[in-house]
Scaffold this active site. Structure first.
Site, PDB file in Angstrom:
ATOM      1  CB  SER A 194      -0.870   0.017   1.249  1.00 42.84           C
ATOM      2  OG  SER A 194      -1.470   1.290   1.408  1.00 42.84           O
ATOM      3  CE1 TYR A 235      -4.072  -2.268   4.884  1.00 46.52           C
ATOM      4  CE2 TYR A 235      -3.410  -0.011   4.427  1.00 46.52           C
ATOM      5  CZ  TYR A 235      -3.842  -1.251   3.984  1.00 46.52           C
ATOM      6  OH  TYR A 235      -4.026  -1.464   2.633  1.00 46.52           O
TER       7      TYR A 235
END
Ligand code: NAP
Length: 241
Positions: A138, A151
């Site tokens: 990401s 995350y």
């Protein structure tokens, strides 16, 4: 022998688009699902009706047993040439509010799951001296995101893991790369308000959020590129520039 591609988390979102693109490229593609079996099977039926080859298979990447079963199943279908580690979960909140159990859960899916799938898939790839591993990280793993530390850390771990594995598996003819998506229009982002989405779009030089197909294009490129390894391909419309 059939050329096989495995995509984890292919029941919806980015994984579904990547798996569909791989099937259309001619790979016998394994659409892995965890909770959404019907959604994965529907995609498989659609592709089969068009003459492409695909199968749906259950795999919770939090389970080592499931992962071993998945790769064994895929190797029985043919030569496992491409693996896309896409399955992932997000968790947001201030660091003070994140419990150790939440840290463990996010890392067990995003980082440990990716590593275990690579470990199992690499066995056959090393024997054949060929393979493509594509890990979905990401842009937050590159840049960091407020209130998404767990995350972001798990996605940064995927990047460090990818770079190391690229060095380790390069001599065996296997490429290992990462894609770092920006904001992509999937269920994962449905928690954003309209105002937050508009702000993200304003911050994106290309003036839109991404589509799952944008990531599928990048994955197809990495599946074909034989001299690209250990790279983090950012697909974010210029957001992180
Ligand atoms: P999504 O729409 O929420 O879909 C998540 C997928 O992961 C589903 O297919 C789900 O399967 C699967 N999954 C979740 N937990 C799993 C588990 N324990 N075992 C196996 N599969 C599991 O997410 P997405 O937006 O498509 O994201 C896909 C990947 O891209 C993730 O790794 C995410 O971190 C990354 N990413 C997304 C964005 C974005 O803006 N959307 C940006 C950067 C990176 P079931 O539905 O069958 O349970």
């Amino acid at each position: 022998m059939d050329r096989v591609c495995v995509v984890t988390g292919a029941s919806r979102g980015i994984g579904a688009a990547v798996a569909e693109a791989m099937a259309r490229k001619g790979y016998l593609t394994v659409f892995c699902y965890d909770q959404h079996q019907e959604s994965a099977e529907k995609l498989v039926r659609k592709l089969e009706a068009e003459g492409f080859r695909a199968v749906a298979f259950h795999c919770d990447v939090g389970s080592e047993e499931d992962i071993i079963g998945l790769i064994s199943y895929a190797e029985n279908l043919g030569a496992l040439e491409v693996v896309v580690n896409n399955a992932g979960i997000s968790e947001s909140g201030m660091l003070q509010d994140i419990t150790p159990a939440q840290w463990h859960h996010v890392f067990s899916i995003n980082a440990r799951g990716t590593a275990l799938v690579c470990r199992e898939a690499a066995k056959g790839m090393i024997a054949r001296k060929s393979g493509r591993i594509i890990n979905i990280s990401s842009m937050w793993g590159v840049r960091g995101a407020s209130c998404e530390s767990v995350y972001s850390a798990s996605k940064a771990a995927v990047i460090g893991f990818t770079l190391s594995l690229a060095k380790e598996l390069g001599p065996s003819g296997i490429t290992v790369n990462c894609i770092a998506p920006g904001v992509i229009d999937t269920d994962m982002n449905k928690g954003y308000s309209h105002e937050e989405m508009d702000e993200l779009i304003r911050e994106t030089p290309l003036g839109r959020i991404g589509l799952p197909e944008d990531i599928a294009h990048a994955a197809c490129f990495l599946a074909e590129a034989s001299f690209v390894t250990g790279q983090v391909l950012t697909v974010d419309g210029g957001f992180t520039l």
